[in-house]
Write a protein that holds these residues in place. Structure first.
Motif, short mmCIF file in Angstrom:
data_model
loop_
_atom_site.label_atom_id
_atom_site.label_comp_id
_atom_site.label_asym_id
_atom_site.label_seq_id
_atom_site.Cartn_x
_atom_site.Cartn_y
_atom_site.Cartn_z
N PHE A 167 -2.09 3.21 -4.60
CA PHE A 167 -1.96 4.05 -5.79
C PHE A 167 -3.20 4.92 -5.98
N GLY A 168 -4.34 4.41 -5.50
CA GLY A 168 -5.57 5.19 -5.57
C GLY A 168 -6.36 4.99 -6.84
N SER A 169 -6.02 3.93 -7.59
CA SER A 169 -6.73 3.71 -8.84
C SER A 169 -6.64 2.24 -9.23
N ARG A 170 -7.73 1.69 -9.67
CA ARG A 170 -7.74 0.34 -10.20
C ARG A 170 -7.28 0.36 -11.66
N LEU A 171 -6.68 -0.74 -12.10
CA LEU A 171 -6.30 -0.83 -13.50
C LEU A 171 -7.55 -1.12 -14.33
N ALA A 172 -7.67 -0.42 -15.44
CA ALA A 172 -8.86 -0.58 -16.28
C ALA A 172 -8.89 -1.94 -16.96
N GLN B 122 2.95 12.62 -9.53
CA GLN B 122 2.33 13.95 -9.54
C GLN B 122 3.24 14.98 -10.19
N GLU C 212 -4.49 -0.63 -22.06
CA GLU C 212 -3.70 -0.72 -20.82
C GLU C 212 -2.94 -2.03 -20.74
N LEU D 146 -2.65 -1.30 -5.55
CA LEU D 146 -3.64 -0.48 -6.26
C LEU D 146 -4.41 0.42 -5.30
N ASP D 147 -4.68 -0.09 -4.09
CA ASP D 147 -5.33 0.75 -3.07
C ASP D 147 -4.45 1.94 -2.74
N ARG E 150 0.84 -1.20 0.00
CA ARG E 150 0.00 0.00 0.00
C ARG E 150 0.88 1.26 0.00
N ASN F 3 2.27 7.00 -6.81
CA ASN F 3 1.32 8.08 -7.09
C ASN F 3 1.94 9.44 -6.79
#
Length: 305
Positions: free
Chosen positions: A289-294, A171, A299, A286-287, A160, A167
């Protein structure tokens, strides 16, 4: 090419055994004194004159020359010098030192405790001869070393944290894509597709130079066929390609929490999915990172590339 980790290498004598064996005590003493004087000249740029070097240790197993400097005020510094001119380097290895210095300078704006502090970078080698950088030394044990001691919950916390770090690093954005030194000099690429193919081609040329037998024509055709998916990346974000490599993640042995990440020399302006941690990301990564992979076709293709 994965280089061995900077900070976890064992401390050896100031000069290696082979060098010591062929030098007389007087020659060895003179050589050590000469290098100590050079290191002290670097130290004067960073600390008051009351601070001095207590111990110097050589760290082996890396393409660069590494010295761990222990100071009288308790601070530990990593001195990293460019390789000897006679060292055979891959194309990207020629810029590792500059890339790391640029990445650490950029990330200093985030003030993230897991990113080592850059104290000084000399691209011209005015003090030591070769170009060099001085950065914070990260203490602890590698994730690779502690893997068997971690519980499932420990590993989730670490993943995590690493996802969050990717992430935070991402930025930072740039106007163009490519290696940090190229973008800084105004020679970055307008598309990630163009920048990626150039990076990929440099790896193939390194292999060709070493007479490694691979189906080069087929590889180039496949990359060209899949490359349109790279056009979906429109914002050049800072990504450390090796981030997530167990030998590069430093843990506090007591708390088993991430205390630092080392070696930012693989940073590029590009697609955050280039980070090694996305090769097979856990839900905790992924949690963080704040985003799920599409997991759409584009991708999946980018991850494959």
């Amino acid at each position: 090419m994965h280089l061995s980790r900077l900070d976890a290498a064992p401390a050896f004598s100031y000069m290696n055994d082979t060098t010591q064996a062929i030098m007389s005590p007087v020659q060895r003493s003179n050589a050590e004194s000469g290098e100590l004087n050079k290191f002290n000249s670097v130290l004067r740029l960073l600390f008051p004159c009351t601070v001095h070097i207590q111990k110097i240790s050589s760290l082996e197993g890396h393409v660069h020359s590494l010295r761990l400097l222990t100071l009288s005020n308790g601070v530990q510094l990593m001195l990293k010098c460019s390789p000897s001119p006679t060292t055979a380097l891959l194309r990207r290895e020629r810029y590792l030192l500059e890339t790391e210095a640029r990445a650490l300078a950029l990330l200093a704006q985030s003030a993230n405790p897991c990113v080592p502090q850059l104290f000084h970078y000399d691209p011209h080698g005015t003090l030591l001869g070769p170009s060099f950088l001085v950065r914070q030394y990260v203490t602890g044990s590698t994730l690779q070393e502690m893997e068997d001691l971690l519980t499932v919950d420990d590993r989730k916390d670490i993943d995590r944290h690493l996802g969050f770090l990717v992430n935070v690093i991402g930025q930072h954005v740039a106007p163009t894509f490519g290696p940090l030194e190229e973008v800084a000099s105004g020679c970055g690429k307008k598309s990630w597709r163009e920048a990626f193919i150039e990076l990929f081609e440099s790896v193939l040329r390194d292999a060709e130079d070493m007479f490694i037998h691979l189906p080069y024509a087929e590889i180039r055709r496949e990359v060209s066929r899949l490359a349109p998916a790279l056009e979906d990346v429109t914002l050049p974000r800072l990504v450390v390609v090796d981030l997530g490599q167990p030998s590069q993640v430093i843990l506090d042995p007591g708390s088993k929490q991430v205390s630092g990440v080392v070696d930012f020399s693989t940073a590029v302006w590009g697609d955050v999915l280039m980070a090694e941690i996305f090769e097979d990301p856990s839900p905790a990564v992924l949690d963080g990172f704040g985003s799920r992979l599409a997991k759409d076709k584009s991708e999946i293709t980018r991850l494959l590339l």
